[in-house]
Design a protein around this motif. Structure first.
Motif, PDB file in Angstrom:
ATOM      1  N   LEU A  78     -26.513 -20.301 -44.949  1.00  0.00           N
ATOM      2  CA  LEU A  78     -25.947 -20.463 -43.956  1.00  0.00           C
ATOM      3  C   LEU A  78     -26.614 -20.636 -42.587  1.00  0.00           C
ATOM      4  CD1 LEU A  78     -25.359 -16.015 -43.440  1.00  0.00           C
ATOM      5  CD2 LEU A  78     -23.804 -18.015 -44.161  1.00  0.00           C
ATOM      6  N   PRO A  79     -25.547 -21.804 -42.260  1.00  0.00           N
ATOM      7  CA  PRO A  79     -25.759 -22.207 -40.631  1.00  0.00           C
ATOM      8  C   PRO A  79     -27.031 -21.065 -39.294  1.00  0.00           C
ATOM      9  CG  PRO A  79     -23.587 -21.900 -40.397  1.00  0.00           C
ATOM     10  CD  PRO A  79     -23.991 -21.150 -41.619  1.00  0.00           C
ATOM     11  N   SER A  80     -27.590 -21.747 -38.392  1.00  0.00           N
ATOM     12  CA  SER A  80     -28.242 -21.018 -37.573  1.00  0.00           C
ATOM     13  C   SER A  80     -28.038 -21.414 -36.524  1.00  0.00           C
ATOM     14  CB  SER A  80     -29.552 -21.006 -38.212  1.00  0.00           C
ATOM     15  OG  SER A  80     -30.028 -20.715 -39.538  1.00  0.00           O
ATOM     16  N   VAL A  81     -28.390 -20.527 -35.386  1.00  0.00           N
ATOM     17  CA  VAL A  81     -27.713 -20.556 -34.114  1.00  0.00           C
ATOM     18  C   VAL A  81     -28.696 -19.905 -33.190  1.00  0.00           C
ATOM     19  CG1 VAL A  81     -25.268 -20.522 -34.280  1.00  0.00           C
ATOM     20  CG2 VAL A  81     -26.360 -18.508 -34.101  1.00  0.00           C
ATOM     21  N   LEU A  82     -29.329 -20.726 -32.297  1.00  0.00           N
ATOM     22  CA  LEU A  82     -30.624 -20.538 -31.316  1.00  0.00           C
ATOM     23  C   LEU A  82     -30.176 -19.844 -29.823  1.00  0.00           C
ATOM     24  CD1 LEU A  82     -33.308 -19.661 -30.277  1.00  0.00           C
ATOM     25  CD2 LEU A  82     -33.417 -22.247 -30.013  1.00  0.00           C
ATOM     26  N   LEU A 116     -30.672 -15.904 -34.389  1.00  0.00           N
ATOM     27  CA  LEU A 116     -31.873 -15.665 -33.522  1.00  0.00           C
ATOM     28  C   LEU A 116     -32.078 -15.933 -32.250  1.00  0.00           C
ATOM     29  CD1 LEU A 116     -35.345 -15.687 -33.396  1.00  0.00           C
ATOM     30  CD2 LEU A 116     -34.997 -18.710 -34.104  1.00  0.00           C
ATOM     31  N   VAL A 117     -32.536 -15.147 -31.616  1.00  0.00           N
ATOM     32  CA  VAL A 117     -32.583 -14.916 -30.203  1.00  0.00           C
ATOM     33  C   VAL A 117     -33.954 -14.810 -29.708  1.00  0.00           C
ATOM     34  CG1 VAL A 117     -31.357 -13.367 -28.345  1.00  0.00           C
ATOM     35  CG2 VAL A 117     -29.801 -13.813 -30.232  1.00  0.00           C
ATOM     36  N   VAL A 167     -28.005 -25.409 -36.346  1.00  0.00           N
ATOM     37  CA  VAL A 167     -26.500 -26.182 -35.361  1.00  0.00           C
ATOM     38  C   VAL A 167     -26.000 -26.310 -34.411  1.00  0.00           C
ATOM     39  CG1 VAL A 167     -25.250 -26.203 -37.934  1.00  0.00           C
ATOM     40  CG2 VAL A 167     -24.902 -24.176 -36.502  1.00  0.00           C
ATOM     41  N   MET A 168     -26.516 -25.152 -33.745  1.00  0.00           N
ATOM     42  CA  MET A 168     -26.293 -24.978 -31.997  1.00  0.00           C
ATOM     43  C   MET A 168     -27.338 -24.334 -31.290  1.00  0.00           C
ATOM     44  SD  MET A 168     -25.313 -23.028 -29.284  1.00  0.00           S
ATOM     45  CE  MET A 168     -24.707 -20.936 -30.198  1.00  0.00           C
ATOM     46  N   HIS A 169     -27.718 -24.258 -30.475  1.00  0.00           N
ATOM     47  CA  HIS A 169     -28.461 -23.807 -29.656  1.00  0.00           C
ATOM     48  C   HIS A 169     -27.980 -23.769 -27.830  1.00  0.00           C
ATOM     49  CE1 HIS A 169     -32.306 -24.067 -27.132  1.00  0.00           C
ATOM     50  NE2 HIS A 169     -31.843 -22.819 -27.029  1.00  0.00           N
ATOM     51  N   ILE A 170     -27.805 -22.499 -27.054  1.00  0.00           N
ATOM     52  CA  ILE A 170     -27.601 -22.288 -25.718  1.00  0.00           C
ATOM     53  C   ILE A 170     -28.819 -22.018 -25.077  1.00  0.00           C
ATOM     54  CG2 ILE A 170     -26.463 -20.265 -26.767  1.00  0.00           C
ATOM     55  CD1 ILE A 170     -23.892 -20.859 -23.995  1.00  0.00           C
ATOM     56  N   ASP A 171     -29.035 -22.118 -23.583  1.00  0.00           N
ATOM     57  CA  ASP A 171     -29.579 -22.191 -23.432  1.00  0.00           C
ATOM     58  C   ASP A 171     -29.335 -21.788 -22.315  1.00  0.00           C
ATOM     59  OD1 ASP A 171     -32.590 -21.746 -22.690  1.00  0.00           O
ATOM     60  OD2 ASP A 171     -33.038 -23.601 -21.239  1.00  0.00           O
ATOM     61  N   LEU A 172     -29.419 -20.319 -22.098  1.00  0.00           N
ATOM     62  CA  LEU A 172     -28.938 -19.872 -20.171  1.00  0.00           C
ATOM     63  C   LEU A 172     -30.169 -19.458 -19.099  1.00  0.00           C
ATOM     64  CD1 LEU A 172     -28.370 -16.250 -23.214  1.00  0.00           C
ATOM     65  CD2 LEU A 172     -26.901 -18.591 -22.300  1.00  0.00           C
ATOM     66  N   HIS A 173     -28.829 -20.009 -18.091  1.00  0.00           N
ATOM     67  CA  HIS A 173     -29.544 -20.230 -16.938  1.00  0.00           C
ATOM     68  C   HIS A 173     -29.152 -20.116 -15.515  1.00  0.00           C
ATOM     69  CE1 HIS A 173     -33.326 -22.797 -17.949  1.00  0.00           C
ATOM     70  NE2 HIS A 173     -32.899 -22.734 -18.633  1.00  0.00           N
ATOM     71  N   GLU A 174     -29.853 -20.131 -14.859  1.00  0.00           N
ATOM     72  CA  GLU A 174     -28.695 -19.962 -13.721  1.00  0.00           C
ATOM     73  C   GLU A 174     -29.174 -20.902 -12.346  1.00  0.00           C
ATOM     74  OE1 GLU A 174     -28.662 -15.010 -13.041  1.00  0.00           O
ATOM     75  OE2 GLU A 174     -30.147 -16.211 -11.395  1.00  0.00           O
TER      76      GLU A 174
END
Length: 305
Positions: A78-82, A116-117, A167-174
């Motif tokens: 499966l594709p993986s996302v972070l 993956l978180v 396939v995707m990485h989203i990094d959460l900031h302010e």
């Protein structure tokens, strides 16, 4: 006499040495608890996800276990996302948004993607509401070979065997008002440079990769977030925090060149969210909801493309 001092530590125009960094570190005191705020929420997820410790931060006398949460029955086909949060520990909705996503939405992707978180990359900074780590190093400029930041090195080691399928990485900031009142002045003082005041944008925006721009992906994320909170407008120079606005609510940085977290997987689709928690138009819950909306939109777009 013109006093050019703009930060209480150091000598103007002289980079900090060990003594100044030690003085700065001594001023950083815990005001909230990683063990009480974050770890119990991770423990509560253990029946639904694999929660593992991937490292330990050692800032004697303080140590912090580092945790990652991943889909049960990880399937390499499966594709993986972070999703990463709390790279800058003071950016609260990055941590809380990642945890909220795990609790409310991550299970929606079972059988479709490996999720993956890493909700709190920098627990020392989380406790002290601080951008840097205990060594006065910005983890989000330290995702480089032989990283000087424990936080960054540990995360890169965790991801090394998983990069190929991402396939995707989203990094959460302010972006907060304290960026302008504390963190940018501290940065200038640490590096022996003059402080040049800037403007804090009112609203949500994204940071795309100059070296791998994905404009349709960024637009899809902003479209979802706009249902929750407002998108930051450009200033009168058509910029946000000094960078040209390439689309509404989108700027670009060279992620790998700058050693930014969003560069570490080499995924096709990457973005860094920036929520504005100090806006009179947004509540803390809206900020968390905006992060969750961004994560879900990012995953949905990546899986569809």
């Amino acid at each position: 006499m013109n006093d050019t001092r703009f930060y209480p530590i150091g000598t103007p125009n002289q980079p900090w040495g060990a003594a100044e960094k030690a003085e700065w570190r001594a001023r950083q005191v815990p005001v909230r608890s990683y063990a009480n705020d974050v770890v119990p929420k991770l423990d509560a997820l253990r029946d639904r996800f694999d929660v593992t410790q991937y490292g330990t931060l050692d800032y004697t006398p303080h140590t912090y276990p580092l945790f990652a949460v991943r889909s049960k029955n990880w399937n390499p086909s499966l594709p993986s996302v972070l999703v990463t949060g709390g790279v800058h520990g003071y950016e609260t909705s990055g941590v809380e948004g990642a945890l909220q996503f795990l609790d409310t939405r991550a299970a929606d992707y079972a059988g479709r993607a490996n999720v993956l978180v890493v909700p709190c990359v920098s627990p020392w900074g989380y406790e002290r509401i601080q951008r840097w780590n205990a060594d006065a190093i910005d983890p989000n400029r330290s995702f480089v070979a032989d990283s000087p930041a424990q936080e960054s090195a540990a995360l890169m080691a965790l991801l090394a065997p998983l990069r190929e399928g991402m396939v995707m990485h989203i990094d959460l900031h302010e972006t907060t008002d304290s960026d302008e009142s504390e963190f940018r002045p501290a940065l200038a003082a640490r590096d022996g440079k003059p402080f040049e005041p800037g403007l804090i944008p009112d609203g949500f925006y994204l940071v795309d990769d100059t070296e791998n721009p994905q404009p349709a992906f960024q637009q899809a994320v902003n479209a979802a977030v706009e249902q929750v909170t407002h998108i930051a407008p450009a200033d009168d120079r058509n910029e946000i925090i000094g960078s040209a606005v390439v689309a509404p609510g989108v700027i670009q940085y060279p992620l790998k060149t700058l050693g930014l977290c969003a560069s570490i997987t080499g995924a096709r689709f990457t973005t860094t969210t920036e929520v504005y928690p100090d806006s009179p138009r947004a509540t803390p819950q809206q900020c968390n909801d905006a992060q969750v909306a961004a994560v879900c939109a990012a995953i949905d777009y990546a899986l569809a493309h």
